[in-house]
Write a protein that holds these residues in place. Structure first.
Motif, mmCIF file in Angstrom:
data_model
loop_
_atom_site.group_PDB
_atom_site.id
_atom_site.type_symbol
_atom_site.label_atom_id
_atom_site.label_comp_id
_atom_site.label_asym_id
_atom_site.label_seq_id
_atom_site.Cartn_x
_atom_site.Cartn_y
_atom_site.Cartn_z
ATOM 1 N N ASP A 91 32.302 27.201 46.414
ATOM 2 C CA ASP A 91 33.674 27.718 46.381
ATOM 3 C C ASP A 91 34.587 26.548 46.044
ATOM 4 O O ASP A 91 35.060 25.828 46.932
ATOM 5 C CB ASP A 91 34.041 28.330 47.731
ATOM 6 N N THR A 137 29.974 31.083 47.938
ATOM 7 C CA THR A 137 30.784 31.278 46.733
ATOM 8 C C THR A 137 32.163 31.821 47.086
ATOM 9 O O THR A 137 32.357 32.382 48.164
ATOM 10 C CB THR A 137 30.111 32.287 45.782
ATOM 11 N N PRO A 138 33.120 31.696 46.168
ATOM 12 C CA PRO A 138 34.413 32.363 46.372
ATOM 13 C C PRO A 138 34.267 33.865 46.168
ATOM 14 O O PRO A 138 33.279 34.328 45.591
ATOM 15 C CB PRO A 138 35.309 31.742 45.294
#
Length: 301
Positions: free
Chosen positions: A158, A237-238
């Motif tokens: 992220d 992850t984003p």
């Protein structure tokens, strides 16, 4: 927390007594250990039971000693100076119902995905919106995989709103962004000394072009290196709502664990995400319905 899809451990090293472990850690004095042993002999009970009856140890003390006997690393919540965030429940509360649920998810993942002989060592954690618990889940799963004896790498991919360095109380001067930019390599991976077998690659400085960085061949090269060096690689992850980063990473790793939050994630958005990933050839290994409340944000002064 539930996994909605329908391990062998290494040999234990139980050659040190509970009393010796607790004396070495300063929890028990030699004099108290003698009292416990005498009481144990008189009543023909276990050392731990005798210590608890005498009021010299707690159940938490016994669990801590047992974890050391069987090489199951975790941290004592009573430590004056914490080395990790309280959100890492697998490190501080390994015998709680919440962590039992995480271990159940781990078991499912071991059965359904992870297999080093078939090069299935990487799993990307994805979600539709911010706040569903991807970071929390990825971090705690990484801890419990390392507790299983797996050499585990947690990657914070992220590069928009990273948090793994905050959970593990790490600096974020180098990380994935500097690796992908060719400015660093293995030195960016940090060994978590308090939890044997666990390594973290923070996000690194937030770049102006995260999606372009993820498009570089450097990511493929790094993943090849990670597969060769680690038994388990978990990637945070984003959310998909802030960009295509997670979809890009999923396409490169080939597998995801999809996360939704009770009362927050929209069903149609979640289904669209899963369908889109599947149509892109990504294996959706499982889905997790997270019912753990999100962490409270500190009030600005």
């Amino acid at each position: 927390m539930k996994m909605t899809v329908s391990v062998a451990t290494g040999a234990p090293r139980a050659n040190r007594s509970i009393g010796a472990i607790l004396m070495d850690s300063g929890v028990l004095t030699p004099e108290d250990a003698e009292r416990i042993i005498q009481f144990q002999k008189e009543h023909d009970i276990r050392f731990g039971e005798a210590a608890i009856r005498l009021g010299l140890l707690t159940e938490a003390d016994i669990q801590y000693a047992l974890s050391r006997q069987f090489s199951y690393a975790y941290l004592r919540a009573s430590a004056e100076k914490k080395t990790l965030s309280d959100e890492l429940v697998a490190a501080y509360q390994p015998f709680s119902p919440r962590v039992e649920q995480l271990r159940a998810i781990r078991s499912q993942l071991m059965l359904r995905w992870f297999d080093k002989t078939e090069q299935r060592q990487v799993l990307t954690v994805v979600g539709t919106d911010p706040g569903v618990g991807r970071t929390y889940l990825a971090a705690n799963l990484a801890i419990i995989f390392s507790q299983l004896g797996e050499r585990t790498l947690l990657i914070d991919a992220d590069m928009r709103n990273p948090r793994q360095h905050e959970l593990f109380l790490l600096q974020n001067k180098v990380g994935l962004s500097t690796v992908l930019a060719g400015r660093s390599r293995d030195e960016a991976i940090i060994r978590i000394t308090d939890l044997a077998g666990l390594y973290v690659l923070p996000s690194g400085p937030i770049p102006p072009n995260p999606l372009e960085l993820l498009s570089k061949m450097n990511l493929d090269e790094f993943l090849i290196h990670a597969r060769a060096s680690f038994d388990v690689v978990i990637i945070d992850t984003p959310s998909l709502s802030v960009g295509e980063d997670a979809a890009m990473i999923a396409a490169r790793t080939g597998s995801v664990l999809a996360v939704a939050r009770t009362g927050a994630t929209r069903v149609h958005a979640f289904n669209d995400m899963v369908q889109g990933l599947t149509e892109s050839g990504v294996a959706v290994v499982g889905s997790v319905l997270n019912d753990v409340p999100p962490p409270k944000k500190a009030k600005k002064k």
